[in-house]
Scaffold this motif. Structure first.
Motif, PDB file in Angstrom:
ATOM      1  N   LEU A  56       0.812  -1.220   0.000  1.00 22.39           N
ATOM      2  CA  LEU A  56       0.000   0.000   0.000  1.00 22.39           C
ATOM      3  C   LEU A  56       0.848   1.273   0.000  1.00 22.39           C
ATOM      4  O   LEU A  56       0.336   2.354  -0.287  1.00 22.39           O
ATOM      5  N   LEU A  57       2.125   1.146   0.330  1.00 23.38           N
ATOM      6  CA  LEU A  57       3.011   2.308   0.348  1.00 23.38           C
ATOM      7  C   LEU A  57       3.968   2.257  -0.842  1.00 23.38           C
ATOM      8  O   LEU A  57       4.347   1.181  -1.291  1.00 23.38           O
ATOM      9  N   PHE A  58       4.352   3.433  -1.305  1.00 28.80           N
ATOM     10  CA  PHE A  58       5.308   3.529  -2.405  1.00 28.80           C
ATOM     11  C   PHE A  58       6.721   3.730  -1.842  1.00 28.80           C
ATOM     12  O   PHE A  58       6.922   4.534  -0.936  1.00 28.80           O
ATOM     13  N   THR A  59       7.688   2.983  -2.363  1.00 29.83           N
ATOM     14  CA  THR A  59       9.100   3.272  -2.103  1.00 29.83           C
ATOM     15  C   THR A  59       9.800   3.299  -3.444  1.00 29.83           C
ATOM     16  O   THR A  59       9.599   2.411  -4.274  1.00 29.83           O
ATOM     17  N   SER A  60      10.614   4.320  -3.664  1.00 30.27           N
ATOM     18  CA  SER A  60      11.287   4.452  -4.957  1.00 30.27           C
ATOM     19  C   SER A  60      12.233   3.283  -5.205  1.00 30.27           C
ATOM     20  O   SER A  60      12.888   2.801  -4.281  1.00 30.27           O
ATOM     21  N   SER A  61      12.312   2.864  -6.470  1.00 29.66           N
ATOM     22  CA  SER A  61      13.265   1.811  -6.847  1.00 29.66           C
ATOM     23  C   SER A  61      14.699   2.316  -6.683  1.00 29.66           C
ATOM     24  O   SER A  61      15.638   1.536  -6.652  1.00 29.66           O
ATOM     25  N   LYS A  62      14.855   3.638  -6.588  1.00 31.49           N
ATOM     26  CA  LYS A  62      16.192   4.218  -6.434  1.00 31.49           C
ATOM     27  C   LYS A  62      16.455   4.702  -5.005  1.00 31.49           C
ATOM     28  O   LYS A  62      17.442   5.403  -4.760  1.00 31.49           O
ATOM     29  N   ALA A  63      15.580   4.348  -4.090  1.00 33.97           N
ATOM     30  CA  ALA A  63      15.749   4.789  -2.691  1.00 33.97           C
ATOM     31  C   ALA A  63      17.096   4.325  -2.142  1.00 33.97           C
ATOM     32  O   ALA A  63      17.584   3.255  -2.503  1.00 33.97           O
ATOM     33  N   ILE A  64      17.675   5.151  -1.287  1.00 34.01           N
ATOM     34  CA  ILE A  64      18.972   4.834  -0.667  1.00 34.01           C
ATOM     35  C   ILE A  64      18.713   4.488   0.801  1.00 34.01           C
ATOM     36  O   ILE A  64      18.106   5.268   1.531  1.00 34.01           O
ATOM     37  N   PHE A  65      19.154   3.296   1.201  1.00 32.59           N
ATOM     38  CA  PHE A  65      18.837   2.803   2.548  1.00 32.59           C
ATOM     39  C   PHE A  65      20.016   2.958   3.499  1.00 32.59           C
ATOM     40  O   PHE A  65      20.093   2.287   4.512  1.00 32.59           O
ATOM     41  N   LYS A  66      20.962   3.806   3.159  1.00 36.77           N
ATOM     42  CA  LYS A  66      22.159   3.970   3.984  1.00 36.77           C
ATOM     43  C   LYS A  66      22.110   5.307   4.702  1.00 36.77           C
ATOM     44  O   LYS A  66      22.082   6.350   4.052  1.00 36.77           O
ATOM     45  N   PRO A  67      22.093   5.295   6.049  1.00 32.83           N
ATOM     46  CA  PRO A  67      22.192   6.570   6.752  1.00 32.83           C
ATOM     47  C   PRO A  67      23.486   7.266   6.332  1.00 32.83           C
ATOM     48  O   PRO A  67      24.445   6.570   5.989  1.00 32.83           O
ATOM     49  N   PRO A  68      23.570   8.581   6.316  1.00 33.49           N
ATOM     50  CA  PRO A  68      22.534   9.521   6.778  1.00 33.49           C
ATOM     51  C   PRO A  68      21.568   9.954   5.682  1.00 33.49           C
ATOM     52  O   PRO A  68      20.970  11.019   5.788  1.00 33.49           O
ATOM     53  N   GLN A  69      21.395   9.172   4.631  1.00 35.05           N
ATOM     54  CA  GLN A  69      20.410   9.491   3.605  1.00 35.05           C
ATOM     55  C   GLN A  69      19.024   9.205   4.162  1.00 35.05           C
ATOM     56  O   GLN A  69      18.837   8.239   4.881  1.00 35.05           O
ATOM     57  N   ALA A  70      18.021  10.012   3.798  1.00 31.25           N
ATOM     58  CA  ALA A  70      16.636   9.659   4.137  1.00 31.25           C
ATOM     59  C   ALA A  70      16.131   8.685   3.077  1.00 31.25           C
ATOM     60  O   ALA A  70      16.566   8.740   1.930  1.00 31.25           O
TER      61      ALA A  70
END
Length: 304
Positions: A56-70
């Motif tokens: 039900l939620l969208f997450t980008s295919s290019k999302a960065i999962f490494k802190p300190p990135q949001a």
């Protein structure tokens, strides 16, 4: 760590795992098999799936999962600043910090615990945070998934300072939709809004529902406590109920802006809509010892 509330019913479960960067995540599962995944990175909700395993939620295919990135997507907590309205980084620091679990969270209200899986995350300011924003606070975020699949977030922020402080706040919620041009929002009609595309000028919503044919970046002010998002193609309606959050942020970057966002796919604007329960226009001020509560509940129902 199984504080599922209903001990007699073991199928509502709380499980802790790690992502590929070694950051802990909590998976809440209700008795029907719906699930919510929460990361300690930002106290962020990364996934909310129905009992039919639909995301039900969208997450980008290019999302960065490494802190300190949001993380681009899911539901992020914007604190102590929303957007660029202030001196801190965009949307404040809470969404890029590593939170901690509360191993012994206070129990849910007895009437509230039936078949509910929940977890409590805590954020306490680091030395670095206190340099940027010199106020001591305790932030408790409770995420719960009810038997009927309702997702609830309750934020409690307490001032443990000897002087007052003010903040703005939002749950930045990326909904997964079939097609942005097939979606309408009800509950914002006749409201004033601040338009971030026009230097935060104030306008009044004229339409009887909000639909999308170009970039939108607005904060609607003093809305009612219930907003509905109708997705005609998926025949699904999201209902957003909120308390302590008078304003509503609405964002879709559209085509041109999408191409300029590094952690966002060029065409992904078609499949997402950001709708944020927020307290922006009038910042919240807490005296020493005072606590503020902001609550958001998301539900989805089939619609015609």
């Amino acid at each position: 760590m199984n504080h599922s509330g209903a001990e007699s019913n073991q199928r509502a479960a709380v499980e802790v795992t790690k992502d590929k960067n070694g950051i802990e995540q909590v998976i809440l599962q209700n008795t029907r098999g719906a699930s919510v995944r929460v990361s300690l990175h930002g106290g962020q909700i990364l996934s909310w799936r129905t009992d039919r395993d639909e995301e039900l939620l969208f997450t980008s295919s290019k999302a960065i999962f490494k802190p300190p990135q949001a993380v681009r997507g899911g539901i992020a907590t914007c604190f102590p600043q929303y957007g660029s309205r202030g001196l801190l980084e965009q949307h404040g620091f809470a969404r890029i910090k590593i939170w901690v679990f509360d191993e012994n969270p206070p129990p849910l209200h007895p009437n509230d615990s039936n078949g509910k899986a929940y977890t409590d995350l805590l954020l306490k300011p680091s030395e670095e945070d206190l340099k940027a924003w010199p106020h001591s606070f305790e932030f408790r975020l409770r995420v719960s998934l009810a038997e009927d699949g309702y997702l609830t977030m309750i934020s409690r922020i307490r001032n443990i300072n000897c002087k007052p402080f003010s903040f703005s706040f939002a749950y930045r919620t990326y909904l997964s939709i079939s097609d942005i041009s097939e979606v309408r929002i009800e509950g914002l009609e006749t409201l004033d809004y601040l338009d971030n595309l026009c230097e935060k000028q104030r306008f009044t919503e004229q339409g009887d529902a909000l639909t999308f044919e170009s970039e939108v970046d607005r904060v609607y002010l003093s809305s009612s406590d219930v907003i509905a998002v109708f997705d005609h193609e998926k025949k699904r309606t999201f209902t957003i109920q909120k308390q302590g959050l008078p304003d509503v942020g609405v964002w879709n970057p559209w085509e041109k802006k999408s191409k300029s966002i590094v952690d966002f796919g060029d065409e992904e604007y078609k499949k997402m809509l950001c709708i944020d329960g927020a307290a922006v226009e009038k910042p919240i001020t807490l005296k020493p010892g005072e606590e503020w509560t902001g609550r958001l509940e998301l539900t989805t129902v089939p619609s015609t």
